[in-house]
Motif scaffolding. Sequence first.
Motif, PDB file in Angstrom:
ATOM      1  N   ASN A  99      -6.781 -24.230  59.132  1.00 35.09           N
ATOM      2  CA  ASN A  99      -8.140 -23.992  58.629  1.00 35.09           C
ATOM      3  C   ASN A  99      -9.194 -24.764  59.408  1.00 35.09           C
ATOM      4  N   VAL A 100      -9.041 -24.793  60.734  1.00 32.59           N
ATOM      5  CA  VAL A 100     -10.019 -25.430  61.606  1.00 32.59           C
ATOM      6  C   VAL A 100     -10.288 -24.488  62.774  1.00 32.59           C
ATOM      7  N   THR A 101     -11.313 -24.823  63.557  1.00 30.64           N
ATOM      8  CA  THR A 101     -11.580 -24.020  64.748  1.00 30.64           C
ATOM      9  C   THR A 101     -10.585 -24.374  65.848  1.00 30.64           C
ATOM     10  N   GLN A 102     -10.457 -23.485  66.806  1.00 30.56           N
ATOM     11  CA  GLN A 102      -9.542 -23.733  67.906  1.00 30.56           C
ATOM     12  C   GLN A 102      -9.977 -24.945  68.714  1.00 30.56           C
ATOM     13  N   SER A 103     -11.291 -25.136  68.897  1.00 30.86           N
ATOM     14  CA  SER A 103     -11.775 -26.290  69.654  1.00 30.86           C
ATOM     15  C   SER A 103     -11.482 -27.594  68.924  1.00 30.86           C
ATOM     16  N   THR A 104     -11.565 -27.574  67.576  1.00 34.86           N
ATOM     17  CA  THR A 104     -11.242 -28.776  66.797  1.00 34.86           C
ATOM     18  C   THR A 104      -9.776 -29.145  66.964  1.00 34.86           C
ATOM     19  N   LEU A 105      -8.910 -28.139  66.891  1.00 35.22           N
ATOM     20  CA  LEU A 105      -7.477 -28.399  67.055  1.00 35.22           C
ATOM     21  C   LEU A 105      -7.186 -28.912  68.452  1.00 35.22           C
ATOM     22  N   SER A 106      -7.764 -28.279  69.449  1.00 35.35           N
ATOM     23  CA  SER A 106      -7.525 -28.699  70.829  1.00 35.35           C
ATOM     24  C   SER A 106      -8.004 -30.130  71.062  1.00 35.35           C
ATOM     25  N   SER A 107      -9.182 -30.473  70.527  1.00 35.17           N
ATOM     26  CA  SER A 107      -9.706 -31.836  70.676  1.00 35.17           C
ATOM     27  C   SER A 107      -8.805 -32.845  69.983  1.00 35.17           C
ATOM     28  N   GLY A 108      -8.301 -32.472  68.792  1.00 34.38           N
ATOM     29  CA  GLY A 108      -7.405 -33.371  68.073  1.00 34.38           C
ATOM     30  C   GLY A 108      -6.122 -33.639  68.832  1.00 34.38           C
ATOM     31  N   LEU A 109      -5.597 -32.601  69.500  1.00 28.61           N
ATOM     32  CA  LEU A 109      -4.379 -32.782  70.282  1.00 28.61           C
ATOM     33  C   LEU A 109      -4.627 -33.650  71.513  1.00 28.61           C
ATOM     34  N   LYS A 110      -5.789 -33.492  72.133  1.00 32.85           N
ATOM     35  CA  LYS A 110      -6.122 -34.335  73.282  1.00 32.85           C
ATOM     36  C   LYS A 110      -6.244 -35.799  72.854  1.00 32.85           C
ATOM     37  N   GLU A 111      -6.832 -36.027  71.683  1.00 34.32           N
ATOM     38  CA  GLU A 111      -6.941 -37.390  71.161  1.00 34.32           C
ATOM     39  C   GLU A 111      -5.557 -37.963  70.865  1.00 34.32           C
ATOM     40  N   LEU A 112      -4.653 -37.125  70.349  1.00 30.86           N
ATOM     41  CA  LEU A 112      -3.286 -37.569  70.078  1.00 30.86           C
ATOM     42  C   LEU A 112      -2.591 -37.959  71.375  1.00 30.86           C
ATOM     43  N   GLU A 113      -2.749 -37.152  72.413  1.00 33.61           N
ATOM     44  CA  GLU A 113      -2.145 -37.472  73.701  1.00 33.61           C
ATOM     45  C   GLU A 113      -2.714 -38.770  74.271  1.00 33.61           C
ATOM     46  N   ALA A 114      -4.029 -38.977  74.099  1.00 36.83           N
ATOM     47  CA  ALA A 114      -4.650 -40.206  74.595  1.00 36.83           C
ATOM     48  C   ALA A 114      -4.133 -41.415  73.833  1.00 36.83           C
ATOM     49  N   THR A 115      -3.952 -41.255  72.519  1.00 41.82           N
ATOM     50  CA  THR A 115      -3.456 -42.364  71.704  1.00 41.82           C
ATOM     51  C   THR A 115      -2.032 -42.738  72.096  1.00 41.82           C
ATOM     52  N   LEU A 116      -1.207 -41.726  72.319  1.00 46.24           N
ATOM     53  CA  LEU A 116       0.197 -41.980  72.661  1.00 46.24           C
ATOM     54  C   LEU A 116       0.385 -42.282  74.139  1.00 46.24           C
ATOM     55  N   GLY A 117      -0.592 -41.923  74.954  1.00 49.17           N
ATOM     56  CA  GLY A 117      -0.479 -42.154  76.390  1.00 49.17           C
ATOM     57  C   GLY A 117       0.553 -41.275  77.056  1.00 49.17           C
ATOM     58  N   MET A 118       0.674 -40.024  76.580  1.00 50.64           N
ATOM     59  CA  MET A 118       1.664 -39.114  77.162  1.00 50.64           C
ATOM     60  C   MET A 118       1.196 -37.682  77.004  1.00 50.64           C
ATOM     61  N   ARG A 119       1.648 -36.825  77.900  1.00 52.21           N
ATOM     62  CA  ARG A 119       1.316 -35.403  77.867  1.00 52.21           C
ATOM     63  C   ARG A 119       2.304 -34.693  76.951  1.00 52.21           C
ATOM     64  N   LEU A 120       1.774 -34.007  75.956  1.00 52.10           N
ATOM     65  CA  LEU A 120       2.620 -33.336  74.977  1.00 52.10           C
ATOM     66  C   LEU A 120       2.704 -31.831  75.198  1.00 52.10           C
ATOM     67  N   VAL A 121       1.600 -31.243  75.688  1.00 48.99           N
ATOM     68  CA  VAL A 121       1.512 -29.797  75.806  1.00 48.99           C
ATOM     69  C   VAL A 121       0.919 -29.433  77.160  1.00 48.99           C
ATOM     70  N   GLU A 122       1.533 -28.473  77.831  1.00 47.25           N
ATOM     71  CA  GLU A 122       0.959 -27.905  79.047  1.00 47.25           C
ATOM     72  C   GLU A 122       0.099 -26.713  78.654  1.00 47.25           C
ATOM     73  N   ARG A 123      -1.153 -26.744  79.040  1.00 46.20           N
ATOM     74  CA  ARG A 123      -2.092 -25.701  78.647  1.00 46.20           C
ATOM     75  C   ARG A 123      -2.246 -24.681  79.769  1.00 46.20           C
ATOM     76  N   THR A 124      -1.902 -23.428  79.463  1.00 47.07           N
ATOM     77  CA  THR A 124      -2.104 -22.337  80.408  1.00 47.07           C
ATOM     78  C   THR A 124      -2.891 -21.238  79.687  1.00 47.07           C
ATOM     79  N   ARG A 125      -3.312 -20.240  80.433  1.00 46.90           N
ATOM     80  CA  ARG A 125      -4.107 -19.177  79.836  1.00 46.90           C
ATOM     81  C   ARG A 125      -3.278 -18.272  78.927  1.00 46.90           C
ATOM     82  N   ARG A 126      -2.022 -18.129  79.199  1.00 42.76           N
ATOM     83  CA  ARG A 126      -1.220 -17.142  78.479  1.00 42.76           C
ATOM     84  C   ARG A 126      -0.229 -17.736  77.502  1.00 42.76           C
ATOM     85  N   VAL A 127       0.350 -18.871  77.817  1.00 42.11           N
ATOM     86  CA  VAL A 127       1.412 -19.403  76.970  1.00 42.11           C
ATOM     87  C   VAL A 127       1.176 -20.885  76.676  1.00 42.11           C
ATOM     88  N   VAL A 128       1.822 -21.340  75.615  1.00 41.21           N
ATOM     89  CA  VAL A 128       1.843 -22.755  75.262  1.00 41.21           C
ATOM     90  C   VAL A 128       3.218 -23.294  75.623  1.00 41.21           C
TER      91      VAL A 128
END
Length: 307
Positions: A29-58
Amino acid sequence: MELPSLRQLQYLISLHDHQHFGRAADACNVTQSTLSSGLKELEATLGMRLVERTRRVVVFTPVGVSVAHRAREILLRTRELALLGSGPLAGVLQMSVIPTIAPFLLPRILSQVRAHHPGLEVQIQEEMSREGCANLSSGRSDCLLLALPYDCGDFEYVTLFDDPIVVALRADDPLAAAPTIESRDLAQDKLLLLHEGHCLRDHALKACRRPDQGPRSAPGASIHTLVQLVNAGMGVTLLPQMAVDAGVVAGTEVVTRPLTGGEARRIICLAWRRNSPRAEGLARLALTLRNIDQGASSTAPERRLGV
């Protein structure tokens, strides 16, 4: 030390479940940009890459998959902590129910469950046995109504009642003249069963003593479809008695006859995780369900470990 928020972990789990940013955002129940920003913040907090972002697949990185599994466990335990302050049968209860039970049993029990436990809000998820067991294990569901035997996992469960399996055939079928039917009298090329994946298919094959081979005729996707195929003269099928009691053959030329043999049944049960904080309440709910089926019985249901 900065720690991830529960909301960020929820975003990660949702993306792992849906494998799509838009659908994951809708589920939260959030916007896609909110979710994406939250995941980037999570990666910054943990100091690791969790998801590879491409145009077609996750694509989750290996460490991202590991973090998602751990995040699911954290949210499950957090939810269980929140339940400790409420009664054992209060608040929202996520119940998974398999398709060969849901349309026949739920209409009979839901209103009475509300009457017996007014503080409980039951939310139903209809899903196949495999998905139901997986969701129960992961914490997406609190309990599961399923039919045994089925290798579901190491859960605690309560037996509710036996559900006989009967033969359904047209009234003008010569076999219908007999009061009961032997499994050997069911022609292999006329036996109609559900698709692979339905546990009722396995129960039916076991009931007619054919555990190693399925029917050669085209199967059906639902019990209602099987009844219509039988009504059209395309063969015979095996049905759970609860479906017959609910009127699944009403308005057709289909009749039912008992199938001989002690294995012509399935066992309906309620299952939950062994260490669930709601175990006491779920055992009480199981007693309510059994009493609804049997009618004011005060006998405690059989409680076992390991489905």
